[in-house]
Design a protein around this motif. Structure first.
Motif, PDB file in Angstrom:
ATOM      1  N   ILE A 154       0.778  -1.197  -0.015  1.00 57.85           N
ATOM      2  CA  ILE A 154      -0.110  -0.013   0.100  1.00 57.85           C
ATOM      3  C   ILE A 154       0.887   1.326  -0.114  1.00 57.85           C
ATOM      4  CG2 ILE A 154      -1.651   1.306   1.399  1.00 57.85           C
ATOM      5  CD1 ILE A 154      -2.596  -1.394   2.226  1.00 57.85           C
ATOM      6  N   ASP A 155       1.955   1.211   0.690  1.00 58.48           N
ATOM      7  CA  ASP A 155       2.717   2.497   0.992  1.00 58.48           C
ATOM      8  C   ASP A 155       3.492   2.716  -0.570  1.00 58.48           C
ATOM      9  OD1 ASP A 155       2.300   2.770   3.337  1.00 58.48           O
ATOM     10  OD2 ASP A 155       4.072   1.903   4.246  1.00 58.48           O
ATOM     11  N   LYS A 156       3.683   1.572  -1.117  1.00 61.96           N
ATOM     12  CA  LYS A 156       4.176   1.869  -2.779  1.00 61.96           C
ATOM     13  C   LYS A 156       3.371   2.213  -3.851  1.00 61.96           C
ATOM     14  CE  LYS A 156       8.192  -1.105  -1.716  1.00 61.96           C
ATOM     15  NZ  LYS A 156       9.041  -2.202  -2.350  1.00 61.96           N
ATOM     16  N   ALA A 157       1.878   2.285  -3.522  1.00 63.31           N
ATOM     17  CA  ALA A 157       0.926   2.454  -4.346  1.00 63.31           C
ATOM     18  C   ALA A 157       0.864   4.057  -4.551  1.00 63.31           C
ATOM     19  CB  ALA A 157      -0.357   1.719  -4.110  1.00 63.31           C
ATOM     20  N   ALA A 163      -7.007   9.665   1.034  1.00 62.99           N
ATOM     21  CA  ALA A 163      -8.154   9.346   1.749  1.00 62.99           C
ATOM     22  C   ALA A 163      -8.364   7.562   1.687  1.00 62.99           C
ATOM     23  CB  ALA A 163      -9.397   9.759   1.171  1.00 62.99           C
ATOM     24  N   THR A 164      -8.093   6.976   0.045  1.00 59.08           N
ATOM     25  CA  THR A 164      -8.376   5.873  -0.187  1.00 59.08           C
ATOM     26  C   THR A 164      -7.252   4.829   0.230  1.00 59.08           C
ATOM     27  OG1 THR A 164      -9.243   6.334  -2.384  1.00 59.08           O
ATOM     28  CG2 THR A 164      -8.347   4.124  -1.861  1.00 59.08           C
ATOM     29  N   ARG A 165      -5.816   5.715   0.538  1.00 55.30           N
ATOM     30  CA  ARG A 165      -4.890   4.741   1.168  1.00 55.30           C
ATOM     31  C   ARG A 165      -5.152   4.659   2.674  1.00 55.30           C
ATOM     32  NH1 ARG A 165       0.173   7.450  -0.056  1.00 55.30           N
ATOM     33  NH2 ARG A 165       0.116   6.605  -2.054  1.00 55.30           N
ATOM     34  N   MET A 166      -5.839   5.683   3.351  1.00 56.16           N
ATOM     35  CA  MET A 166      -5.984   5.469   4.782  1.00 56.16           C
ATOM     36  C   MET A 166      -7.118   4.434   4.978  1.00 56.16           C
ATOM     37  SD  MET A 166      -5.741   6.516   7.896  1.00 56.16           S
ATOM     38  CE  MET A 166      -4.960   8.350   7.622  1.00 56.16           C
ATOM     39  N   ILE A 167      -8.165   4.380   4.257  1.00 58.77           N
ATOM     40  CA  ILE A 167      -9.224   3.331   4.353  1.00 58.77           C
ATOM     41  C   ILE A 167      -8.647   2.098   4.115  1.00 58.77           C
ATOM     42  CG2 ILE A 167     -11.351   2.491   3.519  1.00 58.77           C
ATOM     43  CD1 ILE A 167     -12.153   5.302   2.693  1.00 58.77           C
ATOM     44  N   ILE A 168      -7.926   1.779   2.921  1.00 58.52           N
ATOM     45  CA  ILE A 168      -7.174   0.537   2.766  1.00 58.52           C
ATOM     46  C   ILE A 168      -6.158  -0.048   4.065  1.00 58.52           C
ATOM     47  CG2 ILE A 168      -5.540  -0.833   1.339  1.00 58.52           C
ATOM     48  CD1 ILE A 168      -6.887   0.800  -0.972  1.00 58.52           C
ATOM     49  N   GLN A 169      -5.384   1.045   4.571  1.00 54.94           N
ATOM     50  CA  GLN A 169      -4.468   0.454   5.395  1.00 54.94           C
ATOM     51  C   GLN A 169      -5.249   0.153   6.639  1.00 54.94           C
ATOM     52  OE1 GLN A 169      -2.453   4.355   5.948  1.00 54.94           O
ATOM     53  NE2 GLN A 169      -0.645   3.552   4.786  1.00 54.94           N
ATOM     54  N   ARG A 170      -6.457   0.801   7.019  1.00 53.77           N
ATOM     55  CA  ARG A 170      -7.354   0.246   8.109  1.00 53.77           C
ATOM     56  C   ARG A 170      -8.227  -1.189   7.950  1.00 53.77           C
ATOM     57  NH1 ARG A 170     -10.001   5.865  10.193  1.00 53.77           N
ATOM     58  NH2 ARG A 170      -8.377   6.690  11.052  1.00 53.77           N
ATOM     59  N   LEU A 171      -8.120  -1.427   6.759  1.00 57.39           N
ATOM     60  CA  LEU A 171      -8.826  -2.705   6.389  1.00 57.39           C
ATOM     61  C   LEU A 171      -7.911  -3.832   6.440  1.00 57.39           C
ATOM     62  CD1 LEU A 171     -11.109  -1.725   3.800  1.00 57.39           C
ATOM     63  CD2 LEU A 171     -11.706  -2.242   6.052  1.00 57.39           C
ATOM     64  N   VAL A 172      -6.350  -3.530   6.354  1.00 60.20           N
ATOM     65  CA  VAL A 172      -5.173  -4.426   6.188  1.00 60.20           C
ATOM     66  C   VAL A 172      -5.491  -5.629   7.451  1.00 60.20           C
ATOM     67  CG1 VAL A 172      -2.810  -4.727   6.464  1.00 60.20           C
ATOM     68  CG2 VAL A 172      -3.892  -2.800   4.675  1.00 60.20           C
ATOM     69  N   PRO A 173      -5.782  -5.165   8.780  1.00 62.13           N
ATOM     70  CA  PRO A 173      -5.612  -6.060   9.917  1.00 62.13           C
ATOM     71  C   PRO A 173      -6.484  -7.206   9.636  1.00 62.13           C
ATOM     72  CG  PRO A 173      -5.569  -3.811  10.582  1.00 62.13           C
ATOM     73  CD  PRO A 173      -5.733  -3.745   9.301  1.00 62.13           C
ATOM     74  N   PHE A 174      -7.654  -6.939   8.697  1.00 63.27           N
ATOM     75  CA  PHE A 174      -8.480  -8.051   8.669  1.00 63.27           C
ATOM     76  C   PHE A 174      -7.942  -9.335   7.931  1.00 63.27           C
ATOM     77  CE2 PHE A 174     -11.941 -10.365   6.172  1.00 63.27           C
ATOM     78  CZ  PHE A 174     -12.548 -10.892   7.079  1.00 63.27           C
ATOM     79  N   PRO A 175      -7.459  -9.388   6.675  1.00 63.79           N
ATOM     80  CA  PRO A 175      -6.935 -10.467   6.103  1.00 63.79           C
ATOM     81  C   PRO A 175      -5.795 -10.951   7.086  1.00 63.79           C
ATOM     82  CG  PRO A 175      -6.413  -8.781   4.870  1.00 63.79           C
ATOM     83  CD  PRO A 175      -7.544  -8.067   5.810  1.00 63.79           C
ATOM     84  N   ALA A 176      -4.991 -10.206   7.411  1.00 69.45           N
ATOM     85  CA  ALA A 176      -4.028 -10.621   8.524  1.00 69.45           C
ATOM     86  C   ALA A 176      -4.446 -11.486   9.627  1.00 69.45           C
ATOM     87  CB  ALA A 176      -3.106  -9.344   8.796  1.00 69.45           C
ATOM     88  N   VAL A 177      -5.224 -10.861  10.283  1.00 73.29           N
ATOM     89  CA  VAL A 177      -5.903 -11.348  11.365  1.00 73.29           C
ATOM     90  C   VAL A 177      -6.602 -12.838  11.068  1.00 73.29           C
ATOM     91  CG1 VAL A 177      -7.520 -11.289  13.550  1.00 73.29           C
ATOM     92  CG2 VAL A 177      -5.867  -9.460  12.941  1.00 73.29           C
ATOM     93  N   ALA A 178      -7.530 -12.663  10.069  1.00 65.72           N
ATOM     94  CA  ALA A 178      -8.565 -13.835   9.627  1.00 65.72           C
ATOM     95  C   ALA A 178      -7.471 -15.142   9.417  1.00 65.72           C
ATOM     96  CB  ALA A 178      -9.226 -13.472   8.600  1.00 65.72           C
TER      97      ALA A 178
END
Length: 309
Positions: A154-157, A163-178
């Motif tokens: 994400i940081d390289k995108a 705003a889009t990057r912020m939302i995606i960064q906050r969604l990153v924990p879900f696939p990681a934790v799941a």
């Protein structure tokens, strides 16, 4: 009649609500995680434990109602099962995470999950310490690897808007934790897959040990662990991205963390009982689906096994 249905006869270690239905299990777990139990005094806890002990040994004082006994058991169970995951959820969802903070929060979360999975496993077979360490290391490694990998991508995108990057960064924990939760359950309870778990007939008698039942138990538990973080890691980022755009919060940034914490806490309080209520702890399976030797050992068409939580 309505009162009897609302408060059935007390059963030590049992549930006040029907565990054969999703609604009954949901009411049971909502009752256990009732936040009011956090305010229970040490005196009230001791009184509840003594009341249950008196019931167990037939020394119950005259006039004690079933409702009082259910409440006493609720206090005892809630105090012993108090969940401390809210702080970890808030930490995982904090914005502007660094690689170091991502690693720390994922490590804390999976350390907690490893202990939960170990404590709530089917304990009919002993689990070596090496299995515990294997599950712990595997879960932490997978969670950290996925979370850090997604963060780097994400940081390289560069084409993404802030705003889009912020939302995606906050969604990153879900696939990681799941994904880490699945690994955590499978590795922590791998001993059940190799040795099987006890299955019981209608009288509660052990019929045999089944690896097939173990696979069902672990699959159901793993599915629960995927569903559990879904609303926790999806809803708060969406809600907070909206709230942060409000002029009121833009001028009072100090309120952001308390509001963020409250949103996470409310979401967690709703998703936890719903997720663990998906399957009954004492699940049933048809004997025809199990090993032939178990089918030969009983006349029952359906047997029961402890799925764990």
């Amino acid at each position: 009649m309505a009162e009897a249905e609302a408060c059935p006869a007390f059963r030590l270690g049992g549930s006040r609500y029907d565990q054969g239905s999703f609604l009954g299990r949901l009411r049971h777990f909502v009752d256990i995680i009732d936040p009011s139990t956090l305010l229970v005094s040490e005196t009230r806890l001791k009184e509840s434990i003594k009341l249950l002990d008196d019931f167990k040994h037939g020394r119950l004082p005259t006039g004690v109602s079933d409702l009082q006994l259910w409440e006493a058991q609720k206090v005892k169970q809630a105090t012993r099962s108090s969940c401390r995951s809210e702080c970890q959820v808030i930490g995982l969802l904090l914005p502007n995470q660094t690689v170091v903070s991502t690693i720390i929060w994922q490590w804390l979360n999976q350390s907690h999950n490893a202990c939960v999975n170990y404590a709530n496993r089917n304990a009919t077979k002993p689990t070596p310490t090496s299995r515990f360490l294997q599950g712990y290391l595997g879960a932490v490694t997978s969670a950290v690897s996925i979370a850090v990998g997604l963060k780097v991508l994400i940081d390289k995108a560069n084409k993404l808007s802030p705003a889009t990057r912020m939302i995606i960064q906050r969604l990153v924990p879900f696939p990681a934790v799941a994904s880490a939760n699945i690994c955590n359950v499978a590795l922590m309870r791998h001993n059940e897959l190799s040795e099987g778990i006890d299955v019981l007939d209608a009288d509660g008698k052990v019929v045999g040990s089944s690896k097939i039942a173990a696979r069902h138990a672990i699959a159901e538990t793993a599915f629960t662990r995927v569903v559990l973080p879904m609303p926790i890691f999806v809803l708060p980022p969406i809600i907070m991205s909206y709230l942060e755009g409000l002029r009121f919060l833009q001028t009072k940034r100090r309120l952001m963390l308390p509001i963020h914490s409250l949103v996470c806490l409310l979401t967690f309080g709703l998703s936890l009982p719903a997720a663990i209520s998906l399957f009954p702890q004492m699940s049933q399976i048809e004997v025809s689906r199990l090993e032939p030797e178990i089918a030969m050992a009983t006349d029952c068409k359906v047997v029961t096994y402890n799925k764990g939580l």
